[in-house]
Design a protein around this motif. Sequence first.
Motif, PDB file in Angstrom:
ATOM      1  N   LYS A 149     101.407  60.891 105.957  1.00 28.88           N
ATOM      2  CA  LYS A 149     102.108  61.785 105.034  1.00 28.88           C
ATOM      3  C   LYS A 149     102.374  63.140 105.683  1.00 28.88           C
ATOM      4  O   LYS A 149     103.458  63.722 105.525  1.00 28.88           O
ATOM      5  N   ALA A 150     101.409  63.656 106.414  1.00 28.50           N
ATOM      6  CA  ALA A 150     101.596  64.933 107.103  1.00 28.50           C
ATOM      7  C   ALA A 150     102.694  64.823 108.160  1.00 28.50           C
ATOM      8  O   ALA A 150     103.570  65.701 108.257  1.00 28.50           O
ATOM      9  N   MET A 151     102.665  63.740 108.941  1.00 24.31           N
ATOM     10  CA  MET A 151     103.682  63.535 109.967  1.00 24.31           C
ATOM     11  C   MET A 151     105.054  63.334 109.345  1.00 24.31           C
ATOM     12  O   MET A 151     106.073  63.802 109.870  1.00 24.31           O
ATOM     13  N   GLY A 152     105.102  62.651 108.200  1.00 26.09           N
ATOM     14  CA  GLY A 152     106.368  62.438 107.516  1.00 26.09           C
ATOM     15  C   GLY A 152     106.968  63.735 107.005  1.00 26.09           C
ATOM     16  O   GLY A 152     108.189  63.936 107.057  1.00 26.09           O
ATOM     17  N   ASP A 153     106.135  64.644 106.529  1.00 27.61           N
ATOM     18  CA  ASP A 153     106.633  65.916 105.984  1.00 27.61           C
ATOM     19  C   ASP A 153     107.256  66.810 107.054  1.00 27.61           C
ATOM     20  O   ASP A 153     108.167  67.591 106.762  1.00 27.61           O
ATOM     21  N   SER A 158     109.860  72.829 116.107  1.00 26.61           N
ATOM     22  CA  SER A 158     108.883  72.673 117.185  1.00 26.61           C
ATOM     23  C   SER A 158     107.627  71.954 116.689  1.00 26.61           C
ATOM     24  O   SER A 158     106.984  71.208 117.452  1.00 26.61           O
ATOM     25  N   VAL A 159     107.298  72.141 115.408  1.00 27.45           N
ATOM     26  CA  VAL A 159     106.124  71.457 114.836  1.00 27.45           C
ATOM     27  C   VAL A 159     106.336  69.943 114.835  1.00 27.45           C
ATOM     28  O   VAL A 159     105.388  69.174 115.062  1.00 27.45           O
ATOM     29  N   SER A 160     107.580  69.495 114.592  1.00 36.53           N
ATOM     30  CA  SER A 160     107.885  68.062 114.605  1.00 36.53           C
ATOM     31  C   SER A 160     107.549  67.459 115.962  1.00 36.53           C
ATOM     32  O   SER A 160     106.914  66.401 116.058  1.00 36.53           O
TER      33      SER A 160
END
Length: 461
Positions: free
Chosen positions: A80-84, A240-242
């Motif tokens: 879920k965190a990675m998806g957001d 950049s967080v992605s």
Amino acid sequence: MVHLSTIHWVYFGMVIVIIATMALRRDTVLPCVIGILLVGFVSTGNAWKSVQVLFNALIAAGTEFLGLITVIGLVVAMSKAMGDVGSDYLIMRPTARIMVNADIAFWVLGFVMLIVTLFIWPSPAVALIGAIMLPIAVRAGLSVMGAAVAMNIFGHGLGLSGDYVIQGAPAITAKAAGFATATPVMSASFPLWLTMGIVTTVLSYIFVKKDITRNKGENEAHRLAYEKADEKQKNRKFTSVSYVGAALFVILFLIDIFLLLKFKLRGGDATALIGGTALVITSVISLLGFGADSLEKITDYVREGFLFGMKVFAPVIVIGGFFFLGSESTARAILGPQATGLLSDLGIALSQAVPLSKIPVAFIQMIIGGITGLDGSGFSGLPLVGSLAQTFSTAIHVDKATLGALGQIAAVWVGGGTIIPWGIIPVAAIAGVDPNDLARKNFIPVIIGLIVTTIVAIFIL
């Protein structure tokens, strides 16, 4: 010589009732509750103590499942965190170029699951593979259930039953059969393992293809949902967080695999490393992606992950409580030090009741392996099938390595597991399918595979 008592017949009778309930496509929680109460009453001779046995059985099962509940919750939180922040899409994008249709998706997903399982065992492999590759497989045209079947058959079935890299299963079987090393059992198991693998994977593929054709509307809805999510990802602006999240995922899990191999981390240790890494990734992404709101955000992710895990496992804890009565170690924790392994006792009694010759011995070994797997642990019955292989080989002069390998394959395919709902929860949870439905999809390919494998074993013995 094992003498079956009232408690054995009560337990065996309730196993039949539960299997019949599954066959009727009904939930099995109530029969399991009744079964625990009856076994508790026969064991203690006291009504209120049988109620305590019921609660103790749930605690024992919950303790056994806690590791799986936790790792699934943490992986879901990470997903879920990675998806957001879009990291999941960046990771999946290269793999999507390989899975161009349902046929390729089934086999690619399956073989990747097999390879990873050989090195880290199936439960942590499911957490790694399912979160990243399952959406790609569905977008390629494979049904969600088909993806679950592929991961389950190749991982918990084919990968774990051979266990050629970690060698946990053959080592236990070989030791019980009187071998100094696992090599004889591993060598003898290969033709049987290959037979079982070919039969089950091919039949599963055929049935999955038929299901895709039969349920076009439902499968298309799932595909469109994943496709819609994919389109949103394509059009989003990646930060950049992605990229940091995606890189962190790849780097940390590659390090995990290195550590698993270098330090030979197995089972619970491997799962702990995967679960802990998932939480670290979730924490870093929350901090980088949401700044001041990260404290609340990570709480939401963890809460959602564990709610998902508990929702899936709640009925399984009750079902597992009943079947753990069949394993001696957990039965003693529930019923007291006087308890024996009810499933093991039934298996030994069966072997003593049938006249011995090559053909019945092979089928008895396969059936006993399957019976010991009903507790949901593919490994708990391995000492028994190894010991029986040594006993049978002395009595009728058959190859005990082959006989032990046959019992090992049956125990792991059933209990490891592929055809009992309480043994396939990790795959069902990651895929979001009903474990009872997944067990039914696997049932015919696995049973046919076991029969064909036993016939091959008869010619080798």
